[in-house]
Design a protein around this motif. Structure first.
Motif, PDB file in Angstrom:
ATOM      1  N   GLN A 124      66.514  74.238 -14.297  1.00  0.00           N
ATOM      2  CA  GLN A 124      67.702  75.031 -13.980  1.00  0.00           C
ATOM      3  C   GLN A 124      68.321  74.464 -12.709  1.00  0.00           C
ATOM      4  N   GLU A 126      71.444  75.006 -10.010  1.00  0.00           N
ATOM      5  CA  GLU A 126      72.378  76.047  -9.583  1.00  0.00           C
ATOM      6  C   GLU A 126      73.317  75.519  -8.513  1.00  0.00           C
ATOM      7  N   TYR A 131      77.070  79.201 -10.419  1.00  0.00           N
ATOM      8  CA  TYR A 131      77.118  78.586 -11.755  1.00  0.00           C
ATOM      9  C   TYR A 131      75.810  77.839 -11.977  1.00  0.00           C
ATOM     10  N   ARG A 132      75.226  77.983 -13.169  1.00  0.00           N
ATOM     11  CA  ARG A 132      73.951  77.338 -13.474  1.00  0.00           C
ATOM     12  C   ARG A 132      74.039  76.578 -14.783  1.00  0.00           C
TER      13      ARG A 132
END
Length: 193
Positions: A124, A126, A131-132
């Motif tokens: 992930q 970020e 926003y990811r």
């Protein structure tokens, strides 16, 4: 439990309806769904079904989450690559670090080809604005997906402007640049639940 029972009854009704509509005329009609006793089925179903997982849990367990270091000293110690990629009809000439190289340096990705429980991990990334974007760890493994993803801090020989940097993801092979995340603040490797 009641919701599962109602869902099962609804699914059986659809299935029986489909069977009845495609059955030859000489067959008898299907029994009404309300006559089916689902209590025995629900009570024998295990609360945790191991068949729903792609692989067995790792032994020893894999650490999760693993936060990837993005400090200047870590980034300066890693090999850099030149990247030429096009986004929104603009060709960029940047340089940066291959994401798998950074993940390995942070012990978030093994150097050996991924297998077993390692295939359930994802990355992930970020941005400053929250926003990811996600990548399956297998997508980045050179022996599997071999997706080229870079963490860049320079384009056209200059540090990235504040609206793009100081760090930006570049994913040259994505058809659309929606994972070209700007203002990267955090990278975390997580085992999928």
């Amino acid at each position: 439990m009641d919701m599962d029972k109602h869902l099962l009854i609804a699914l059986l009704a659809v299935a029986l309806s489909a069977c009845a509509s495609s059955a030859p005329a000489h067959r008898t009609a299907a029994l009404p769904v309300s006559t089916i006793d689902t209590s025995a089925m629900a009570s024998t179903r295990p609360a945790h079904d191991p068949r729903l997982h792609a692989s067995a849990p790792a032994t020893p367990p894999i650490a999760s989450p693993v936060v990837v270091a993005l400090d200047a000293a870590t980034l300066a110690a890693l090999p850099r690559q030149s990247i030429t990629a096009t986004a929104h009809d603009t060709t960029l000439h940047c340089d940066g670090i291959a994401l798998p190289t950074l993940l390995r340096a942070s012990a978030a990705m093994p150097t050996a080809p991924l297998r077993g429980a390692q295939l359930t991990r994802y990355v992930q990334v970020e941005g400053r604005d929250g926003y990811r974007v996600l990548f399956a760890l297998a997508e980045l493994d050179p022996t599997l997906g071999n997706r080229r993803v870079f963490l860049s801090d320079r384009c056209d020989g200059k540090p990235l402007a504040n609206n793009d940097g100081p760090l930006r993801l570049i994913v040259p092979d994505d058809v659309r640049p929606t994972r070209w995340l700007r203002q990267v603040e955090a990278i975390t490797v997580i085992v999928a639940p």
